[in-house]
Structures are given as C-alpha cells and as structure tokens.
Write a protein that holds these residues in place. Structure first.
Motif, mmCIF file in Angstrom:
data_model
loop_
_atom_site.group_PDB
_atom_site.id
_atom_site.type_symbol
_atom_site.label_atom_id
_atom_site.label_comp_id
_atom_site.label_asym_id
_atom_site.label_seq_id
_atom_site.Cartn_x
_atom_site.Cartn_y
_atom_site.Cartn_z
ATOM 1 N N HIS A 1 0.819 -1.193 -0.034
ATOM 2 C CA HIS A 1 -0.092 -0.067 -0.069
ATOM 3 C C HIS A 1 1.048 1.204 -0.027
ATOM 4 N N LEU A 2 0.615 2.028 -0.918
ATOM 5 C CA LEU A 2 1.261 3.413 -1.121
ATOM 6 C C LEU A 2 0.507 4.406 -1.005
ATOM 7 N N SER A 3 0.826 5.598 -0.601
ATOM 8 C CA SER A 3 0.011 6.834 -0.798
ATOM 9 C C SER A 3 -0.010 7.474 -2.236
ATOM 10 N N GLY A 4 1.013 7.115 -2.926
ATOM 11 C CA GLY A 4 1.334 7.924 -4.326
ATOM 12 C C GLY A 4 2.430 7.229 -4.989
ATOM 13 N N ALA A 5 2.804 7.704 -6.147
ATOM 14 C CA ALA A 5 3.788 7.096 -6.896
ATOM 15 C C ALA A 5 5.047 7.372 -6.217
ATOM 16 N N VAL A 6 6.049 6.148 -6.407
ATOM 17 C CA VAL A 6 7.253 6.247 -5.634
ATOM 18 C C VAL A 6 8.270 5.869 -6.662
ATOM 19 N N THR A 7 9.306 6.746 -6.773
ATOM 20 C CA THR A 7 10.390 6.071 -7.639
ATOM 21 C C THR A 7 11.313 5.259 -6.966
ATOM 22 N N VAL A 8 11.603 3.935 -7.288
ATOM 23 C CA VAL A 8 12.646 3.167 -6.327
ATOM 24 C C VAL A 8 13.905 2.993 -7.185
ATOM 25 N N THR A 9 15.048 2.953 -6.533
ATOM 26 C CA THR A 9 16.398 2.502 -7.521
ATOM 27 C C THR A 9 16.770 1.488 -6.628
ATOM 28 N N VAL A 10 17.009 0.400 -7.403
ATOM 29 C CA VAL A 10 17.691 -0.800 -6.543
ATOM 30 C C VAL A 10 19.021 -1.144 -7.213
ATOM 31 N N GLN A 11 20.070 -1.222 -6.472
ATOM 32 C CA GLN A 11 21.440 -1.503 -6.698
ATOM 33 C C GLN A 11 22.365 -2.356 -6.041
ATOM 34 N N GLY A 12 22.801 -3.229 -6.855
ATOM 35 C CA GLY A 12 23.583 -4.407 -6.103
ATOM 36 C C GLY A 12 23.935 -5.471 -7.222
ATOM 37 N N ALA A 13 24.286 -6.494 -6.705
ATOM 38 C CA ALA A 13 24.595 -7.774 -7.592
ATOM 39 C C ALA A 13 23.475 -8.187 -8.337
ATOM 40 N N PRO A 14 23.562 -8.378 -9.727
ATOM 41 C CA PRO A 14 22.607 -8.693 -10.542
ATOM 42 C C PRO A 14 21.382 -9.611 -10.106
ATOM 43 N N GLU A 15 21.978 -10.807 -9.340
ATOM 44 C CA GLU A 15 20.775 -11.602 -8.797
ATOM 45 C C GLU A 15 19.996 -10.883 -7.550
ATOM 46 N N ALA A 16 20.779 -10.121 -6.936
ATOM 47 C CA ALA A 16 19.804 -9.346 -5.910
ATOM 48 C C ALA A 16 18.772 -8.616 -6.419
ATOM 49 N N VAL A 17 19.555 -7.644 -7.518
ATOM 50 C CA VAL A 17 18.565 -6.610 -7.954
ATOM 51 C C VAL A 17 17.553 -7.335 -8.775
ATOM 52 N N SER A 18 17.576 -8.335 -9.473
ATOM 53 C CA SER A 18 16.640 -8.984 -10.068
ATOM 54 C C SER A 18 15.486 -9.670 -8.969
ATOM 55 N N MET A 19 16.124 -10.168 -8.041
ATOM 56 C CA MET A 19 15.046 -10.859 -6.957
ATOM 57 C C MET A 19 14.115 -9.723 -6.057
ATOM 58 N N ALA A 20 14.936 -8.395 -6.135
ATOM 59 C CA ALA A 20 14.196 -7.046 -5.428
ATOM 60 C C ALA A 20 13.137 -6.535 -6.516
#
Length: 116
Positions: A67-86
């Motif tokens: 549940h979010l109150s509005g649009a949120v920009t998320v940047t995920v950074q790390g090892a490719p496997e971790a980024v894919s899972m996130a």
C-alpha cells in the motif's frame, strides 16, 4: 558464497511508503541494516540489505499487495541476482513500471516507478 549489499533508494515517498517497500523486501533479504525511516521531513529514503543467496530462498517473496500513498520512484542497486530478486518482489507487491537499468561488471542498477 559471500554476501553482497543491496541498496534501495526511494524518492517521492512518505516514511510510511518507504516502510511498506522495506517490508516487501524483508522476506527475501532479511531485515534492513537500519531501522525503517520515520521522519516525514526526508525527501529520499535509503535502505540497505545484506544479500546472501545461501541464506535466502532462490525465489522472490510472493508478498501481498503493498500500500502506497502515491507514486514512488525506487532505485535498486547491487549484484545482478539481488537486483533481479528485489525487482521481482516489488513487481509482485505493487503496480510497477520499469524505468530502465544500467549494468556494470559486478553491479546492476534498476529503476522502477511503483504506483498505488
């Protein structure tokens, strides 16, 4: 295999939105290194996770809708496997639009727009 760090940065989010995103990622990555953000004065929230594939399930968490109150920009950074899972965990919990990615030799960065 040794662990790697996953960094999640949120902009356009309230403290409650940031906590909702962190809660979605915790089943796959464990608790964030810091307490969830509480200040509403912050414009960018950051959470860091220690990702150790040996300690976590290979599949992303299939959490319920977030549940979010509005649009949120998320940047995920790390090892490719971790980024894919996130990325997959967030897409299961929220309406997510890919905003692009950048790959390096050892790391990847992916940006998503999460919508309520």
């Amino acid at each position: 295999m040794s662990g790697t760090e996953l960094t999640v940065t949120l902009s356009g989010a309230t403290a409650a939105d940031a906590r909702a995103v962190v809660r979605v990622l915790e089943p796959a990555f464990g608790q964030a290194k810091e307490e969830p953000p509480t200040s509403e004065d912050v414009t960018v929230h950051t959470a860091r996770f220690e990702h150790d594939p040996a300690d976590r399930a290979a599949e992303p968490a299939a959490g319920g809708p977030g549940h979010l109150s509005g649009a949120v920009t998320v940047t995920v950074q790390g090892a490719p496997e971790a980024v894919s899972m996130a990325r997959e965990s967030l897409a299961h919990a929220f309406t997510a639009q890919d905003q692009g990615s950048v790959s390096g030799d050892q790391e990847q960065e992916w940006q998503l727009l999460l919508e309520p």
